[in-house]
Write a protein that holds these residues in place. Structure first.
Motif, PDB file in Angstrom:
ATOM      1  N   THR A   7      39.012  29.554  35.821  1.00 59.01           N
ATOM      2  CA  THR A   7      39.431  29.555  37.220  1.00 59.01           C
ATOM      3  C   THR A   7      40.144  30.845  37.629  1.00 59.01           C
ATOM      4  O   THR A   7      40.458  31.031  38.805  1.00 59.01           O
ATOM      5  N   ASP A   8      40.394  31.717  36.677  1.00 57.07           N
ATOM      6  CA  ASP A   8      41.056  32.997  36.940  1.00 57.07           C
ATOM      7  C   ASP A   8      39.988  34.068  37.118  1.00 57.07           C
ATOM      8  O   ASP A   8      39.314  34.452  36.163  1.00 57.07           O
ATOM      9  N   ASP A   9      39.839  34.547  38.331  1.00 58.23           N
ATOM     10  CA  ASP A   9      38.784  35.532  38.628  1.00 58.23           C
ATOM     11  C   ASP A   9      39.241  36.954  38.309  1.00 58.23           C
ATOM     12  O   ASP A   9      39.006  37.887  39.087  1.00 58.23           O
ATOM     13  N   ALA A  10      39.874  37.122  37.151  1.00 65.09           N
ATOM     14  CA  ALA A  10      40.447  38.422  36.781  1.00 65.09           C
ATOM     15  C   ALA A  10      39.395  39.513  36.668  1.00 65.09           C
ATOM     16  O   ALA A  10      39.670  40.687  36.944  1.00 65.09           O
ATOM     17  N   TYR A  11      38.173  39.140  36.273  1.00 67.37           N
ATOM     18  CA  TYR A  11      37.128  40.145  36.095  1.00 67.37           C
ATOM     19  C   TYR A  11      36.579  40.670  37.425  1.00 67.37           C
ATOM     20  O   TYR A  11      35.727  41.561  37.443  1.00 67.37           O
ATOM     21  N   ALA A  12      37.061  40.122  38.533  1.00 69.52           N
ATOM     22  CA  ALA A  12      36.697  40.685  39.834  1.00 69.52           C
ATOM     23  C   ALA A  12      37.412  42.018  40.061  1.00 69.52           C
ATOM     24  O   ALA A  12      37.024  42.797  40.930  1.00 69.52           O
ATOM     25  N   ASN A  13      38.449  42.265  39.255  1.00 69.34           N
ATOM     26  CA  ASN A  13      39.254  43.485  39.364  1.00 69.34           C
ATOM     27  C   ASN A  13      38.641  44.570  38.489  1.00 69.34           C
ATOM     28  O   ASN A  13      38.698  44.494  37.259  1.00 69.34           O
ATOM     29  N   ASN A  14      38.074  45.577  39.093  1.00 70.95           N
ATOM     30  CA  ASN A  14      37.437  46.653  38.330  1.00 70.95           C
ATOM     31  C   ASN A  14      38.424  47.382  37.432  1.00 70.95           C
ATOM     32  O   ASN A  14      38.061  47.839  36.340  1.00 70.95           O
ATOM     33  N   ALA A  15      39.676  47.498  37.870  1.00 74.42           N
ATOM     34  CA  ALA A  15      40.687  48.164  37.048  1.00 74.42           C
ATOM     35  C   ALA A  15      40.874  47.413  35.731  1.00 74.42           C
ATOM     36  O   ALA A  15      41.082  48.032  34.674  1.00 74.42           O
ATOM     37  N   LYS A  16      40.808  46.083  35.792  1.00 73.31           N
ATOM     38  CA  LYS A  16      40.918  45.261  34.577  1.00 73.31           C
ATOM     39  C   LYS A  16      39.747  45.533  33.645  1.00 73.31           C
ATOM     40  O   LYS A  16      39.919  45.668  32.421  1.00 73.31           O
ATOM     41  N   LEU A  17      38.563  45.632  34.188  1.00 73.11           N
ATOM     42  CA  LEU A  17      37.365  45.882  33.382  1.00 73.11           C
ATOM     43  C   LEU A  17      37.417  47.265  32.728  1.00 73.11           C
ATOM     44  O   LEU A  17      36.999  47.428  31.579  1.00 73.11           O
ATOM     45  N   ILE A  18      37.932  48.232  33.459  1.00 75.76           N
ATOM     46  CA  ILE A  18      38.058  49.585  32.907  1.00 75.76           C
ATOM     47  C   ILE A  18      39.146  49.624  31.840  1.00 75.76           C
ATOM     48  O   ILE A  18      39.008  50.280  30.798  1.00 75.76           O
ATOM     49  N   GLU A  19      40.225  48.878  32.087  1.00 78.05           N
ATOM     50  CA  GLU A  19      41.300  48.798  31.092  1.00 78.05           C
ATOM     51  C   GLU A  19      40.777  48.227  29.770  1.00 78.05           C
ATOM     52  O   GLU A  19      41.080  48.743  28.691  1.00 78.05           O
TER      53      GLU A  19
END
Length: 258
Positions: free
Chosen positions: A175-187
């Motif tokens: 339920t946490d859409d954290a992967y919508a954040n590109n900065a998170k994916l790059i991190e």
């Protein structure tokens, strides 16, 4: 009036009273059933509308605003919707339809990852990975789409497998859409040596392969699949084999390569 006649009339009245009570009870049951059926129909219609809204609201087709369909480097499969891992000469092929937000996909990866790596490394198994954005549609959001795009960007950089593993090893709650954040994916990409470059960051931030992820998702739907992961070994659905284990997968593939 004789006692016998009075008794007969009283018995008849009692029978009529009992019959009327039965009729009232039957009518009450009939009304209850009608109301219940109506409620079921309403709930059923609401469920259908909910499913349609869930499947359409967060899941765009390849012709929507995700932009042009740009396949990642080396894409294969029908319509170039798959990222290949392993040697073309391998006699067994595993087709994986996956969603990076999907907990069941993570469970599959956690259980089978080392076996799949071993078999692809030995040249005995070829894997085709297809990105699906099922959770985006069901729970709203865009994490499935963005993670699928980022994985395709890693494929362009020749580091798909390592980044693929990192995404599952660090998967947020469904339920946490954290992967919508590109900065998170790059991190997270910094966990893969040499992956984070200007071109990779631009690919992720620009959603270069968003249209390709949507095309893959559309192919998933067209094939009639409805859940992730959907895993096919030489055409047979592994998720329907209750006896399948990593050891059995390994033996099956090794036997096919003899």
């Amino acid at each position: 009036m004789s006692e016998k006649n009075r008794e007969g009339k009283r018995t008849a009245r009692e029978r009529l009273a009992v019959e009327r009570e039965k009729q009232k009870a039957a009518e009450k049951r009939r009304r209850t059933l009608i109301v219940a059926a109506a409620v079921v129909c309403v709930l059923g219609l609401a469920a259908v509308i909910g499913v349609l809204a869930a499947n359409s609201g967060g899941s765009k087709s390849s012709s929507d605003a995700s932009g042009p369909v740009v396949a990642p480097s080396g894409a294969t499969g029908q319509g170039d919707t798959a990222i290949p891992v392993g040697k073309d000469s391998a006699k067994s092929k595993l087709v994986v339809w996956e969603d990076f937000r999907c907990p069941a996909c993570k469970a599959f990866e956690d259980a089978y990852r080392s076996t799949i790596h071993e078999l692809t490394g030995a040249g005995q198994l070829k894997v085709e990975y297809h990105s699906v954005r099922l959770i985006d549609g069901n729970l709203r959001g865009s994490g499935s789409l963005h993670a699928g795009n980022a994985a395709a960007c890693a494929q362009d950089a020749g580091k798909f497998t390592a980044y693929h593993d990192v995404l599952y090893e660090n998967q947020p709650e469904e339920t946490d859409d954290a992967y919508a954040n590109n900065a998170k994916l790059i991190e997270l990409a910094r966990k893969v040596p040499g992956l984070v470059t200007d071109s990779f960051k631009a690919c992720v931030d620009n959603g270069t392969h968003d249209g390709w992820v949507d095309k893959s998702h559309a192919a998933f739907q067209k094939a009639g699949y409805s859940s992730t992961p959907t895993v096919l070994l030489d055409g047979k659905n592994l998720m329907q084999d209750t006896t399948m284990t990593p050891a059995k997968l390994k033996k099956t593939v090794e036997d096919a390569n003899k």
